[in-house]
Design an enzyme around this catalytic site. Structure first.
Site, PDB file in Angstrom:
ATOM      1  N   GLN A 105       0.828  -1.210   0.000  1.00 40.19           N
ATOM      2  CA  GLN A 105       0.000   0.000   0.000  1.00 40.19           C
ATOM      3  C   GLN A 105       0.858   1.255   0.000  1.00 40.19           C
ATOM      4  O   GLN A 105       1.778   1.375   0.800  1.00 40.19           O
ATOM      5  CB  GLN A 105      -0.894   0.002   1.242  1.00 40.19           C
ATOM      6  CG  GLN A 105      -1.642   1.320   1.457  1.00 40.19           C
ATOM      7  CD  GLN A 105      -2.481   1.312   2.732  1.00 40.19           C
ATOM      8  OE1 GLN A 105      -3.616   0.873   2.738  1.00 40.19           O
ATOM      9  NE2 GLN A 105      -1.899   1.800   3.820  1.00 40.19           N
ATOM     10  N   GLY A 106       0.570   2.183  -0.892  1.00 38.94           N
ATOM     11  CA  GLY A 106       1.316   3.438  -0.946  1.00 38.94           C
ATOM     12  C   GLY A 106       0.424   4.630  -0.643  1.00 38.94           C
ATOM     13  O   GLY A 106      -0.060   5.310  -1.549  1.00 38.94           O
ATOM     14  N   SER A 151       0.703   6.737   2.909  1.00 40.05           N
ATOM     15  CA  SER A 151       1.377   7.732   3.740  1.00 40.05           C
ATOM     16  C   SER A 151       2.653   8.269   3.093  1.00 40.05           C
ATOM     17  O   SER A 151       3.328   7.577   2.341  1.00 40.05           O
ATOM     18  CB  SER A 151       1.758   7.123   5.089  1.00 40.05           C
ATOM     19  OG  SER A 151       0.612   6.737   5.794  1.00 40.05           O
ATOM     20  N   GLU A 186     -11.009  -1.087   6.156  1.00 45.02           N
ATOM     21  CA  GLU A 186      -9.841  -1.455   6.950  1.00 45.02           C
ATOM     22  C   GLU A 186     -10.171  -1.440   8.439  1.00 45.02           C
ATOM     23  O   GLU A 186      -9.648  -2.224   9.212  1.00 45.02           O
ATOM     24  CB  GLU A 186      -8.711  -0.461   6.649  1.00 45.02           C
ATOM     25  CG  GLU A 186      -7.326  -0.992   6.933  1.00 45.02           C
ATOM     26  CD  GLU A 186      -6.259   0.062   6.695  1.00 45.02           C
ATOM     27  OE1 GLU A 186      -5.108  -0.225   6.950  1.00 45.02           O
ATOM     28  OE2 GLU A 186      -6.591   1.190   6.271  1.00 45.02           O
ATOM     29  N   ASN A 238      -5.606   6.202  16.339  1.00 40.73           N
ATOM     30  CA  ASN A 238      -6.796   6.191  17.195  1.00 40.73           C
ATOM     31  C   ASN A 238      -7.293   7.601  17.489  1.00 40.73           C
ATOM     32  O   ASN A 238      -8.483   7.808  17.698  1.00 40.73           O
ATOM     33  CB  ASN A 238      -6.504   5.406  18.478  1.00 40.73           C
ATOM     34  CG  ASN A 238      -6.480   3.904  18.212  1.00 40.73           C
ATOM     35  OD1 ASN A 238      -6.299   3.473  17.072  1.00 40.73           O
ATOM     36  ND2 ASN A 238      -6.673   3.107  19.246  1.00 40.73           N
ATOM     37  N   GLU A 239      -6.378   8.558  17.475  1.00 40.65           N
ATOM     38  CA  GLU A 239      -6.805   9.950  17.663  1.00 40.65           C
ATOM     39  C   GLU A 239      -7.681  10.390  16.486  1.00 40.65           C
ATOM     40  O   GLU A 239      -8.702  11.067  16.672  1.00 40.65           O
ATOM     41  CB  GLU A 239      -5.597  10.873  17.793  1.00 40.65           C
ATOM     42  CG  GLU A 239      -4.846  10.736  19.117  1.00 40.65           C
ATOM     43  CD  GLU A 239      -3.906   9.545  19.184  1.00 40.65           C
ATOM     44  OE1 GLU A 239      -3.701   8.891  18.128  1.00 40.65           O
ATOM     45  OE2 GLU A 239      -3.384   9.251  20.266  1.00 40.65           O
TER      46      GLU A 239
END
Lengths: 391, 383, 391, 383
Positions: free
Chosen positions: A124-125, A127, A243, A375-376
């Site tokens: 996966q690309g 970030s 996801e 999680n934030e």
């Protein structure tokens, strides 16, 4: 909460098949909760594929099993209980469903069968160094070439297992002059194209899971554009939602608790198994109780899906609490190990096989509350879209 | 009540601080963790020459007699940049029992070269079944004429791989877990019958598995009274626990600083992420735990020398529990707030995370110290 | 950490005096941790005042004792251990120090002696229905009268113990046309002035601690303005800082833990004291350990003050963690009580005297993390002023 | 796997919901908590007429036979507005053992009027020394010819002050804490020798202290086999615990809603406080716990009827522990986020806080259920 006789029979069938199909060397690793190598994972992927069980959640016409949600759930539970190698999610769970939903027929035929068969490995690309939680500010450029194709320049990071991947699905900026979410396209890029450089680097778990991936004038043909130009953000968002349920990791946590108990059973402190210590039992129970509550949330989500309902509000907590529980499980495992928790990639036998990779996982699992939308960020989303709190 | 540092102590802190800054920033540890020894004998010697290694030993044992607080102050500074030299394992954990129970001759032979930085010492007391119980010793020492013969296996001998001498616990009498009957002996690492295997620890430090196969030592190697080693070991473990709290306090304060810097520097959504209230409050929660760890550690450093064993154990257990729980919160949140880079081996914060975990596990973990705290007479005082 | 022989002797002196001076009926209440009535508190105040020990922290010229910080600390510890009634903070700890710092000579002479002697009871008028955490947006108007005095109109809330108070110190808006922090003045108002109405209301603890106080054309003479007009916010901020160290409540928490242990000692479960249960002991120990760490922070703050240093960064955590620990202590007490924790203001004997007020306090103590600047506000302040994080 | 409500269940939920909305909002509870009874017999009768009180009892016992989930659904709705009628104490806690172990005659005499809403029943099982152990019974029942004579003291008999009949545990044999020898008897509240004292509970509900002084009952008052009452009590307590989880789930969901509304409405610093990220994240943490409580409660409601006692205990203990810990977080934060008004008796949130605390303490608290969960065979399954 009760299974029909057909479902009970199905569970039996799955259990027996796994027992027969899992090669001895994988079974030996599962037995002691040893870490699986990439080759192990792919071997098991191909065994499942041969049986037609690699992607039960895909539509039948693309190689899915047509099982109802309960069967899929039972199947996963049995895999988990057997300690089978978890398949790589990037092809089967991430780009696969996205292609099924948004790709054209040629793309589906070109890519889906090889994902299913485990012949092509994906990564996966998304970030980039300056686009993490704020993913939409990504900067990898995809300029349009004379032939209508694209030329990629830039860098992706956290491209997990890129060192093994044949293909990468990525988000690239195809229009820098519009609002940041609007100029992004979803592309498929062959990792063997000239100009692609992969540099694996170690996680805090001491394993080379992460990579940085550079793109220098990398050509991507027009046919590898998924959906419409500049609409990539929409597709990616759909995928991110998918996801979320994936990463609750109830299976991982259950497996880790069982592993912890087994370590505690074998850990004799002056002749007595640590598992008999009421303080430990209560500590483990506290986490197991939370996990059981979360598992019930999964059940409810699965049952709702079975009835064709959209996932309810409860599913949004799966990533949040699921990842916290994963971490709590490894905290417990470390605690049970006592001094042996110090061991770091030593030869076999310094600590028991079951303990060998605990410290590594304990470190790496910290990533669970960070990846796939920290999680934030999840909390921001829930606050806004579920609780309806003001911006 | 006075917690001001003395002039000597202030000077000590400044010297160590300037050393860590100039000569041993985190990069040094990062480089050395990949080497066979994991630390450097030249630096050890330098520390000896600067007087740090003997700072807390009584003058009668060849030390500077500044008290344990001085050693704690050194450790706090070393902790801040993860200095890898075996101060905690060699000076505090292994040196304390030797200083406390050794004869003048033993001080001269084994402690003096350690204080000088010429040798390193390691304590070999952990066994497969022992967990946190210093009296759980199955290694045996049997008399062979005037000498003793030691046989058994020790695990996780901290920095044992680079040690010149090992202080070994062995049973000279009593049954399995009896407190009476445990004795301490100094063994040369290079002696026949000693097999050392280097093992890697999570935090980049190293330890040894030790096999003793009929290792012979003469009577001058017995440290403290025959059969009276358990109390000495407990004293050593409490000093090491207090030292771990001191090192931990330095480590945690730095982890907080790094996090604060990252929060100010990292931008997402067009702003420094440190401007987001949820992250600010998290940072404040970390700050609270760091301050509590610092205060609890200071109390342990002071009280570990208290003649009342109960006072010592109370303060040490409180500090160690605080380090384990409060500190865990700090390093976990430090990692979380660093985001993706926090879980890569390339960033330093992971090194702090690991070292904290090891310090929390060693010398009695959270549950051990909470249970011990609750079992002390002070817990029932005034009730 | 070690006390000088003089300090040890001082402790002995204090202990003996308390033992001799505390009336039997107060001692009886202290013995079983019964709640003190307002009259009890004031009785004890006057006993301390007669001895000259009501306000050890005040300057000697105003009736302080001249003790060093360590002696003051020892004094408080002994009061706490004896279970003596805690004096009302509004006069002695809040308005008193503020007057000493900012008032004119006439005001000092008029008010301080009566505070010290316990002859006049004070309450605080800060919060308003729409000015809680955002205190500076307060709206109580103080218009200037023809004679230079003020006329008050508006409402204050959370005016704790206003039903007993002779005087209130308050913040009022004297200039509505400037930035909100700038038009505020600090006034002293006689509660017996016509137009003042007090309505006590119950806390969740079932006790009438809180009041709402209305002001309808209430005259306040000019001489009751403290410091300069429109500078009240500055004085109040100085006072808020003082309040912070006050509310750490280490004494309350220590006393509550001891009380919890005593309840657990007396609570026989099938003949065995609950205090012997290792699970309970560990649970209490976990809180006690945190309290000990916090107490050490107090020690360090006291020691620094002794040396004339300003309170360091560590003192800012006192309110935050101190109030959380207070709550944890009452959680434990409730847990130990089992079914008896249900009891709510029943006749004597339904539960033991020591248990009688636990449930009430357990409820009321939730206010500790809210009053005196909510813990969220404290975190904002620490983030900004101590950690230097951007606004 | 199917968690959809049946048509009957859906109708039931809607009916209860519309009742609570119209006829029993929180203000009703607020008003009634100051009265002698704390609830109203007319409403109880109404509930009986609507069929709610017998919803989960088997048809053989005069109930609707909809299973325990139906009772849980009623309780969840009643919990949302703190309806004070004694559904949990009378129908679930006291009714369950009577339905499960009573004879047809006993069903007719004691359960039928309860189901009709004509009487209330209370379980008198708690004694000063018993804590959470149903076998810890010192009240004695001795034979007096064909009858029994009961003597002893019971505490915290929930809603015992308004009950017509008491189901009393008494020892007919065995020693102090033996499981064998505990029997259950139906006693009339108005019977000679029964002394009831009304006591107030924290949550505004009421209970009774009961003294039995040679109370005589005939053989038709013995419920279940002589000496076999402990298992029946455990079944009752598990049903009550599951019911508490259901009521708690409704209560917590409403507490979250109230908090969310307050966050949107309350303004400070020129903005709704719900726009502050730290408070938003807190609300999300509350939301997570509410969802987990709801899910765990549902599992307990389903499994409490499981023929395997181990399955029942596992699900009930998990849910009760989750209610105690997760729920405590919810009501504490709900109070905190309401600020000053949250700690006044005038605001409803404090009523939710108190009721949660009581539900968490009753029928086994957090530690009790965690320990029980860890002691079940399932805990060691596959290990």
């Amino acid at each position: 909460m009760s299974y029909s006789p057909e479902h009970v029979a199905f569970r039996e069938e799955v259990r027996e098949w796994i027992q027969a199909a899992m090669p001895e060397h994988l079974r030996a690793k599962a037995e002691v909760d040893a870490a699986f190598a990439h080759a192990d994972v792919m071997e098991w992927h191909r065994i499942l594929a041969a049986k037609g069980w690699a992607a039960p959640h895909w539509p039948v016409e693309h190689g899915g099993t047509g099982w109802d949600t309960t069967r899929r759930f039972i199947f996963n539970e049995e895999l988990e209980l057997a300690g089978a190698p978890p398949l790589s999610p990037f092809g089967l769970n991430m780009v696969g469903p996205l292609l099924i939903q948004f790709a054209n027929d040629w793309q589906k035929q070109r890519f889906l069968p090889k994902i299913l068969a485990g012949e092509e490995v994906w990564c996966q690309g998304y970030s980039e160094p300056n686009a993490g939680s704020d993913l939409a500010s990504l900067q990898l450029r995809a300029d349009t070439a004379a032939d209508g194709g694209f030329v990629l320049n830039g860098q992706k990071t956290w491209t997990t297992y890129a060192q093994y991947a044949h293909w990468i699905f990525l988000l690239a900026r195809t229009d820098p002059n519009v609002k940041k979410q609007q100029g992004i396209s979803f592309l498929l890029c062959d990792m063997r194209t000239p100009g692609v450089t992969v540099k694996p680097f170690l996680t805090t778990g001491g394993t080379p899971a992460f990579c940085e991936t550079w793109f220098e004038n990398v050509s991507v043909p027009r046919e590898n554009l998924v959906g419409e130009l500049n609409q990539g953000w929409t597709y990616a968002k759909a995928l991110l939602g998918h996801e979320r349920t994936l990463v609750s990791g109830v299976g991982i946590s259950a497996r880790t608790l069982l592993r912890t108990k087994r370590i505690a059973r074998d850990k004799l402190v002056d002749g007595r198994p640590l598992l008999e210590d009421p303080t430990f039992r209560a500590k483990i129970a506290r986490v197991e109780i939370e996990l059981e509550a979360l598992r019930m949330v999964v059940y409810r989500t699965v049952a709702a899906a079975q009835l064709g309902h959209a996932p309810g509000a409860e599913s949004s907590i799966l990533k949040l609490r699921g990842t916290e529980i994963q971490q709590a499980c490894f905290d417990l495992a470390m605690e049970v190990m006592g001094h042996d928790s110090l061991s770091w990639f030593n030869r076999d036998g310094v600590v028991s096989a079951r303990e060998q990779s605990v410290a590594s996982s304990f470190n790496y699992i910290r990533a669970a509350t960070i990846y796939a939308g920290s999680n934030e960020i999840q909390k921001n989303i829930i606050a806004k879209y579920i609780l309806g709190l003001p911006g | 009540m006075d917690f001001e540092l003395s002039a000597d102590e202030k000077l000590l802190v400044e010297t160590v601080q300037s050393f860590t800054k100039k000569d041993s920033p985190v990069e040094r540890f990062r480089r050395l963790r990949g080497t066979e020894l994991g630390w450097e004998r030249a630096t050890w010697k330098q520390m000896g020459e600067l007087g740090w290694l003997g700072v807390s030993f009584p003058e009668s044992a060849g030390g500077a007699g500044l008290g344990f607080v001085a050693a704690g102050l050194v450790l706090e500074q070393l902790g801040a940049t993860l200095v890898p030299e075996p101060f905690l394992s060699s000076v505090v954990l292994a040196g304390t029992p030797l200083a406390a129970a050794g004869t003048p001759e033993q001080h001269e032979r084994f402690l003096a070269p350690l204080i000088a930085g010429d040798t390193a010492l390691a304590l070999a007391h952990v066994e497969a079944q022992s967990r946190h119980d210093s009296a759980s010793v199955s290694t045996r020492a049997t008399r062979a004429g005037a000498a003793w013969r030691l046989t058994g296996r020790k695990r996780w001998v901290l920095d044992g791989h680079g040690a010149d001498h090992l202080l070994v616990s062995a049973r000279t009498g009593g049954s399995e877990r009896e407190r009476d009957g445990v004795s301490l002996f100094v063994v040369d690492a290079a002696q026949p019958g000693v097999r050392l295997e280097r093992v890697d620890c999570m935090d980049g430090h190293k330890a040894a598995l030790v096999e003793l196969d009929g290792v012979e030592v003469d009577a001058t190697r017995l440290v403290g009274p025959e059969g009276g080693g358990a109390a000495i070991l407990d004293l050593a473990l409490d000093h090491a626990a207090a030292g771990a709290c001191a090192e931990g306090a330095g480590l945690l304060a730095r982890a907080l600083d790094m996090t604060r810097e990252y929060l100010m520097q990292r931008k997402q959504f067009g702003a420094a992420i440190g401007s987001f209230q949820a992250l600010q409050h998290r940072a404040v929660d970390m700050f609270v735990e760091v301050e509590l760890c610092k205060s609890a550690a200071l109390l342990a450093m002071i009280k570990v020398s208290d003649p009342s064993g109960a006072e010592r154990m109370r303060a040490v257990s409180a500090a160690k529990a605080q380090l384990a729980r409060g500190g865990a919160f700090v390093v976990r949140q430090a990692t979380q707030l660093h985001g993706g880079i926090g879980v890569t081996d390339e960033h330093d914060i992971g090194l702090y995370f690991k070292r904290h975990q090891v310090l929390a596990a060693l010398f009695g973990d959270f549950e051990h110290h909470v249970a011990r705290y609750a079992s002390l007479p002070s817990f029932d005082a005034h009730v």
